[in-house]
Design a protein around this motif. Structure first.
Motif, PDB file in Angstrom:
ATOM      1  N   SER A  34      17.616  -5.634  43.274  1.00  0.00           N
ATOM      2  CA  SER A  34      17.895  -4.273  42.799  1.00  0.00           C
ATOM      3  C   SER A  34      19.041  -4.251  41.797  1.00  0.00           C
ATOM      4  CB  SER A  34      18.220  -3.351  43.975  1.00  0.00           C
ATOM      5  OG  SER A  34      17.124  -3.275  44.844  1.00  0.00           O
ATOM      6  N   ARG A  37      17.601  -5.529  38.585  1.00  0.00           N
ATOM      7  CA  ARG A  37      16.577  -4.645  38.032  1.00  0.00           C
ATOM      8  C   ARG A  37      17.157  -3.319  37.531  1.00  0.00           C
ATOM      9  NH1 ARG A  37      10.718  -4.439  39.159  1.00  0.00           N
ATOM     10  NH2 ARG A  37      11.055  -6.617  38.640  1.00  0.00           N
ATOM     11  N   ARG A  41      20.612  -5.213  34.205  1.00  0.00           N
ATOM     12  CA  ARG A  41      19.440  -5.951  33.718  1.00  0.00           C
ATOM     13  C   ARG A  41      19.745  -6.813  32.489  1.00  0.00           C
ATOM     14  NH1 ARG A  41      14.137  -5.163  35.002  1.00  0.00           N
ATOM     15  NH2 ARG A  41      12.692  -6.227  33.643  1.00  0.00           N
ATOM     16  N   GLY A  85      14.481 -10.062  39.809  1.00  0.00           N
ATOM     17  CA  GLY A  85      14.843  -8.699  39.423  1.00  0.00           C
ATOM     18  C   GLY A  85      14.572  -8.385  37.967  1.00  0.00           C
ATOM     19  N   VAL A  86      14.699  -9.365  37.095  1.00  0.00           N
ATOM     20  CA  VAL A  86      14.438  -9.129  35.669  1.00  0.00           C
ATOM     21  C   VAL A  86      13.034  -9.563  35.264  1.00  0.00           C
ATOM     22  CG1 VAL A  86      16.879  -9.234  35.027  1.00  0.00           C
ATOM     23  CG2 VAL A  86      15.494 -11.317  34.933  1.00  0.00           C
TER      24      VAL A  86
END
Length: 158
Positions: A34, A37, A41, A85-86
């Motif tokens: 999280s 993301r 980011r 996340g990315v």
């Protein structure tokens, strides 16, 4: 996180150690995912090693299975939380793939932890056999997942 996972079966019964280890591991995974993301980011993306980017197409096409296999192989390093996340993987694929990928190693460490480590955290003399079995099992599960993925036409799982 690994220190806590290793220490848990030395303190609690295996089922309690497993539940606490799973909760902590999943919490760390979701938090790292999280953060990458939704919060940082661009900053995180600039710091992800190129070798992790080779999984992006697999994550886009078959995120759940790819996350599961990556968790079985690499387990829980921070860079993997951030890389996922990315990546193009969905949040739900990350959650369920991580959960499924963490079950075998966490269950094994929780169940066999007393035989692997002594009270100080040092490896027991016969621990290498259990660790070899755990590694072999993880590799077999990964190979099976990849085979099933290919048979079902889901694309590359690695």
């Amino acid at each position: 996180g690994t220190v806590f996972v290793v220490a848990a079966p030395l303190i609690w019964p295996w089922h309690t150690a497993f539940a606490l280890s799973m909760a902590g591991t999943m919490g760390a995974s979701v938090l790292g995912f999280s953060f990458a993301r939704f919060v940082a980011r661009d900053w995180v993306s600039a710091r992800i090693p190129e070798r992790f980017r080779r999984y992006e197409s697999s994550l886009a096409h078959n995120g759940l299975l790819t996350v599961m296999v990556l968790r079985l192989i690499f387990w829980m390093p921070q860079v993997l939380h951030f890389s996922l996340g990315v990546s193009p993987v969905s949040g739900w694929a990350h959650f369920w793939g991580s959960l499924l990928g963490y079950i075998p190693p966490l269950l094994a460490i929780s169940y066999f932890g007393g035989e692997l480590f002594d009270g100080s955290g040092a490896l027991q003399p016969g621990a290498w056999r259990i660790m070899l079995g755990m590694t072999t099992t993880s590799l077999l599960i990964s190979a099976l997942a990849r085979y099933v993925s290919r048979r079902m036409g889901l694309g590359e799982a690695s």
